[in-house]
Design an enzyme around this catalytic site. Structure first.
Site, PDB file in Angstrom:
ATOM      1  N   HIS A 171      14.084  27.590 -60.903  1.00  0.00           N
ATOM      2  CA  HIS A 171      13.427  26.468 -61.560  1.00  0.00           C
ATOM      3  C   HIS A 171      14.037  25.151 -61.071  1.00  0.00           C
ATOM      4  O   HIS A 171      15.246  25.063 -60.875  1.00  0.00           O
ATOM      5  CB  HIS A 171      13.592  26.564 -63.081  1.00  0.00           C
ATOM      6  CG  HIS A 171      13.083  27.841 -63.668  1.00  0.00           C
ATOM      7  ND1 HIS A 171      13.903  28.935 -63.878  1.00  0.00           N
ATOM      8  CD2 HIS A 171      11.849  28.203 -64.085  1.00  0.00           C
ATOM      9  CE1 HIS A 171      13.200  29.916 -64.391  1.00  0.00           C
ATOM     10  NE2 HIS A 171      11.947  29.504 -64.524  1.00  0.00           N
TER      11      HIS A 171
ATOM     12  N   ASP B 137      17.698  33.489 -60.650  1.00  0.00           N
ATOM     13  CA  ASP B 137      16.367  33.951 -61.004  1.00  0.00           C
ATOM     14  C   ASP B 137      15.376  33.885 -59.846  1.00  0.00           C
ATOM     15  O   ASP B 137      14.180  34.091 -60.034  1.00  0.00           O
ATOM     16  CB  ASP B 137      15.821  33.187 -62.215  1.00  0.00           C
ATOM     17  CG  ASP B 137      16.291  31.750 -62.293  1.00  0.00           C
ATOM     18  OD1 ASP B 137      16.821  31.252 -61.285  1.00  0.00           O
ATOM     19  OD2 ASP B 137      16.145  31.126 -63.351  1.00  0.00           O
TER      20      ASP B 137
ATOM     21  N   ASP C 181      18.816  27.598 -58.398  1.00  0.00           N
ATOM     22  CA  ASP C 181      18.032  28.234 -59.445  1.00  0.00           C
ATOM     23  C   ASP C 181      16.559  28.224 -59.033  1.00  0.00           C
ATOM     24  O   ASP C 181      16.105  27.329 -58.327  1.00  0.00           O
ATOM     25  CB  ASP C 181      18.216  27.448 -60.746  1.00  0.00           C
ATOM     26  CG  ASP C 181      17.696  28.174 -61.963  1.00  0.00           C
ATOM     27  OD1 ASP C 181      18.522  28.742 -62.703  1.00  0.00           O
ATOM     28  OD2 ASP C 181      16.467  28.177 -62.191  1.00  0.00           O
TER      29      ASP C 181
ATOM     30  N   HIS D 268      18.506  21.751 -67.038  1.00  0.00           N
ATOM     31  CA  HIS D 268      17.293  21.070 -67.522  1.00  0.00           C
ATOM     32  C   HIS D 268      17.610  19.966 -68.527  1.00  0.00           C
ATOM     33  O   HIS D 268      16.689  19.292 -69.011  1.00  0.00           O
ATOM     34  CB  HIS D 268      16.330  22.072 -68.153  1.00  0.00           C
ATOM     35  CG  HIS D 268      15.765  23.065 -67.185  1.00  0.00           C
ATOM     36  ND1 HIS D 268      15.090  22.672 -66.047  1.00  0.00           N
ATOM     37  CD2 HIS D 268      15.785  24.430 -67.178  1.00  0.00           C
ATOM     38  CE1 HIS D 268      14.717  23.766 -65.374  1.00  0.00           C
ATOM     39  NE2 HIS D 268      15.125  24.830 -66.034  1.00  0.00           N
TER      40      HIS D 268
END
Length: 439
Positions: free
Chosen positions: A151, A238, A149, A110
């Site tokens: 996200h 995740d 991931d 991120h």
């Protein structure tokens, strides 16, 4: 399965945490290491453990523009995490191992090009630093990053959004339902790099079946077309059905089969916050798959609670893949049209929130569209809520192999910004010279 030599790098970052009870904490790796030791994986002759090196500030500055500077925003733990990824990459490049897996923290995907603080648990982008290190020291050019991931890897996307030689593929839970809210199919890259960014936003409840449909029918064919020099997996875990921060339904077996099919040269750990119920099993499965060993018996004790994929999700995913197949087939034409439409400059304005630091940033980004090279980029940024007060900065970025005209114009823009005196910091990032300096 054929045995491969696998390098492993562990760095649990005992001295770094956002808060003691935060999901991103050292136990994420400690349970995994206990499981790996218990299974005797480190005793296998084709698995070799490496100690992480310490990355240099210059390695981070090759990627990031820190406000006020990168050194004041990070700790040694960040440099060891990035250094762990570099260690894994060097083991592969030196042919000491076939592939490598860096199980390190803090994570990084991120973290964007401009860094004002920490967002999404990330301050510097571990994979991007590793990619630019490989380009600088080993001369690699075409690089594929597959972000698995849950996200969206918005930071990695941002860093390589203008680079046609970096293929960034992210499949993630749809940003309309999960942080950071980005990663739509329409985010394709700026005109000269259009379709080098491939976002595959999946519906909540996607299972192994859905993920592998995407992998088999879109991701692997695209990689085959792109022909990268190296494949990197941002290996977030995740998407697991037990993860507390998301709503997907992937199993350890699904992850292991993904690792086997993707056959990445280097994997770098990203997210994954089901510390006891998922990570030991998922990481064990990935390690076995990357080492070419049997992973069929790696099964979670509570596997029965993993939901099935709905018929609606199956139809949605199939249509999503079809849409992307159409875009990919037309990529050259779409890129030519986007370049022609942009004219001399492409611009965008964005608002970026640093959820871990409470910083609100506004950016105005400009890319020079040049017929002779990749042009250059400028970023004007202003941040409120910064621990150093309201901060403004102007940066010019000169890519590798820039023509004389673009190099001259980039230098002129940053010196003009300095003379006008509207910014606290004026910065030049010169990838050709491998330098970053305040003007």
């Amino acid at each position: 399965m054929n045995n491969k030599s696998l390098g492993l790098v562990f760095f649990p970052a005992f001295d770094w945490a956002i808060t003691p009870s935060h999901p991103e904490r050292e136990e994420r790796l400690l349970y995994t290491r206990d499981q790996i030791v218990e299974e005797g994986l480190l005793d296998l002759p084709n698995i070799r453990e490496y100690r992480p090196k310490l990355a240099k500030i210059q390695d981070a500055q090759r990627v990031h523009i820190g406000v006020p500077d990168i050194a004041s925003l990070i700790t040694d733990a960040h440099l060891v995490s990035a250094g762990g990824a570099i260690t894994a990459a060097e083991a592969v490049m030196r042919r000491e191992v076939t592939n490598a897996f860096a199980l390190v923290r803090p994570p990084g995907h991120h973290a964007m090009r401009v860094v004002q603080g920490t967002r999404g648990f990330c301050t510097i982008n571990i994979e991007a630093i590793m990619v630019e290190y490989l380009r600088q020291h080993y001369g690699l050019n075409r690089i594929a990053i597959v972000d698995t991931d849950v996200h969206h890897g918005d930071g990695t996307q941002d860093i390589f959004y203008h680079d046609p030689d970096t293929l960034f593929i992210s499949f993630h839970q749809d940003g309309r339902t999960l942080y950071p809210g980005t990663g739509a199919i329409t985010e394709l890259g700026s005109p000269s790099a259009l379709c080098s960014t491939i976002n595959i936003p999946l519906p909540p409840g996607t299972t192994d079946d859905g993920l592998h449909y995407v992998l088999d029918n879109l991701v692997l064919p695209v990689l085959e077309d792109f022909q990268p020099d190296i494949i990197i997996n941002s290996a977030g875990q995740d998407n697991h059905y037990s993860d507390p921060l998301a709503n997907m339904a992937i199993t350890a077996q699904g992850y292991a089969r993904l690792a086997e099919k993707l056959n990445a040269d280097i994997a770098v750990l990203e997210g994954g916050y089901s510390i006891e119920d998922a990570l030991p099993y998922v990481n064990t499965g990935i390690i076995l798959a990357m080492a070419g060993l049997d992973y069929s018996r790696v099964v979670e004790p509570d596997i029965a609670r993993c939901p099935r994929q709905s018929a609606a999700n199956t139809r949605y995913i199939a249509q999503l893949v079809t849409n992307w197949q159409d875009i990919w087939r037309q990529r050259d034409q779409l890129r030519r049209e986007a370049v022609a439409q942009a004219g001399d400059f492409w611009q965008r304005r964005r608002s970026i929130y640093y959820d871990d630091s409470g910083i609100q940033e506004r950016q105005h980004e400009t890319v020079r569209i040049c017929p002779h090279c990749r042009g250059y980029q400028t970023v004007a940024t202003e941040a409120e809520g910064h621990p150093f007060g309201v901060k403004t900065a102007f940066a010019a970025i000169i890519p590798r192999n820039s023509c004389r005209t673009c190099r001259s114009q980039a230098l002129d823009t940053v010196h003009k910004a300095k003379q006008e005196g509207h910014y606290d910091y004026c910065i030049l990032q010169d990838k050709e010279q491998d330098t970053l300096e305040q003007v």
